[in-house]
Design an enzyme around this catalytic site. Structure first.
Site, short mmCIF file in Angstrom:
data_model
loop_
_atom_site.label_atom_id
_atom_site.label_comp_id
_atom_site.label_asym_id
_atom_site.label_seq_id
_atom_site.Cartn_x
_atom_site.Cartn_y
_atom_site.Cartn_z
N LYS A 235 56.02 -26.02 10.36
CA LYS A 235 55.22 -26.39 9.56
C LYS A 235 56.07 -25.70 8.19
O LYS A 235 55.87 -25.16 7.62
CB LYS A 235 54.04 -25.94 9.70
CG LYS A 235 53.29 -26.98 9.91
CD LYS A 235 52.74 -28.14 9.87
CE LYS A 235 52.58 -28.59 11.26
NZ LYS A 235 51.63 -29.89 10.98
N LYS B 86 58.32 -27.67 3.44
CA LYS B 86 59.37 -27.93 4.20
C LYS B 86 60.04 -29.30 3.91
O LYS B 86 61.52 -28.63 4.68
CB LYS B 86 58.04 -29.57 5.60
CG LYS B 86 57.07 -28.71 5.62
CD LYS B 86 56.26 -29.55 6.23
CE LYS B 86 55.09 -29.17 6.09
NZ LYS B 86 53.66 -29.75 6.29
N GLU C 92 55.45 -38.52 7.23
CA GLU C 92 54.14 -39.44 6.83
C GLU C 92 54.29 -39.35 5.56
O GLU C 92 53.94 -40.34 4.55
CB GLU C 92 53.38 -40.25 7.70
CG GLU C 92 54.29 -40.82 8.47
CD GLU C 92 53.51 -42.29 9.58
OE1 GLU C 92 52.24 -41.77 9.84
OE2 GLU C 92 53.22 -42.84 10.01
#
Ligand SMILES: Cc1cc2nc3c(=O)[nH]c(=O)nc-3n(C[C@H](O)[C@H](O)[C@H](O)COP(=O)(O)O)c2cc1C
Length: 219
Positions: A15, A75, A167
C-alpha cells in the site's frame, strides 16, 4: 531468489512504496520475459503492456487515479515501475496471421505444412467459439490477460519485489491517455512494483484466507 513457499507467503498488496528504491534493469528484463512467456488459450496472446518508470510516465498513468481512485495515486507515483495490462478488444485476421507466422519463424512447424493448417484451424475455432459478441470476445481476451497478471505477481514475489495489482483506476481516461483505445486495447489492470515503505501498515498485517477445507474438495 526466494522459494515458492517464501514467495506465496511474503507476497502481499503493497500500500506504500519507498520512492527512492528502484528495481534493477536485470530484474525488469526478466519480468518482461515473464509477460511475454505467459500461457494463453491457443497461444493467442491478446495483450499489450505499457511500462512506466519515469516520473513523466507515471504521472501520465496517475491521470487515471484521480477522484474516486485517489486512494491509488501514491502507489502509482511512488512505485519504481507501473505496468499497464491491456487486452485486445477483438481478434482479427491480421492478429491470427501474425501469431501463426511467428510460430513458424520460431520453428514450431514448417510454413505451408499440415501442422500449420491444424494450428491455424484450431485457433480460429476457439476464437470463433468466443467471438459470439463484442462482450464475449472481450471477456475471453480479458481472461488471458488476468492469467498473465497472476503469473506476473508470483514472479515479482520470487524476485523479492513488492507489488500491488490495481483495478481502482479510470480505464477510459487511461485508454485515451496512452493511445491504447485507439489501437484496439482496453486497459484492465495496473501493477505497481517496487519496494515497500518501511511504514506500510499492510506489511504487518497477517494474511487472511478461507480455509483449505472450504475451498478445495479432494476426490
Ligand atoms: C484484480 C485485483 C485488483 C485489485 N485492486 C486493488 C486496488 O485498486 N487497490 C489496492 O490497494 N489493492 C487492490 N487489490 C489488492 C487486493 O485487495 C488484495 O490482493 C487482497 O486483499 C488479498 O491481499 P494480499 O494481496 O495482500 O494477499 C487488487 C487485487 C486484485 C487481484
Amino acid at each position: 531468489m526466494y522459494t515458492l513457499r517464501d514467495a506465496i507467503n511474503n507476497r502481499y498488496s503493497t500500500k506504500a512504496f519507498d520512492p527512492d528504491k528502484k528495481i534493477s534493469d536485470s530484474d525488469i528484463e526478466l519480468l518482461k520475459q515473464v509477460l511475454r512467456l505467459s500461457p494463453s488459450s491457443t497461444n493467442v496472446q491478446p495483450w499489450h503492456f505499457v511500462i512506466a518508470s519515469t516520473e513523466a510516465g507515471k504521472n501520465r498513468v496517475a491521470k487515471s487515479t484521480q477522484e474516486n481512485y485517489k486512494f491509488n495515486e501514491a502507489k502509482v507515483l511512488n512505485a519504481s515501475h507501473v505496468i499497464v495490462f491491456a487486452a485486445k478488444q477483438n481478434i482479427d485476421d491480421a492478429h491470427l496471421d501474425k501469431v501463426l507466422a511467428k510460430e513458424s519463424v520460431d520453428g514450431r512447424f514448417e510454413k505451408g505444412s499440415e501442422i500449420e493448417a491444424q494450428m491455424n484451424n484450431g485457433r480460429r475455432y476457439f476464437v470463433g467459439l468466443n467471438q459470439t459478441s463484442d462482450e464475449a470476445i472481450k471477456a475471453w481476451t480479458g481472461k488471458q490477460v488476468y492469467l498473465n497478471l497472476g503469473q506476473f505477481l508470483l514472479s515479482t514475489a520470487l524476485l523479492g519485489i513488492d507489488s500491488v495489482p490495481i483495478e481502482g483506476f479510470d480505464a477510459e481516461i487511461l485508454g485515451k491517455e496512452l493511445g491504447l483505445t485507439a489501437q484496439g486495447f482496453d486497459p484492465l489492470a495496473l501493477v505497481a512494483l517496487g519496494y515497500k515503505d518501511e511504514n506500510d501498515f499492510n506489511a504487518k498485517l497477517p494474511k487472511s484466507r478461507l480455509a483449505i477445507e472450504e475451498i478445495i474438495t479432494d476426490l
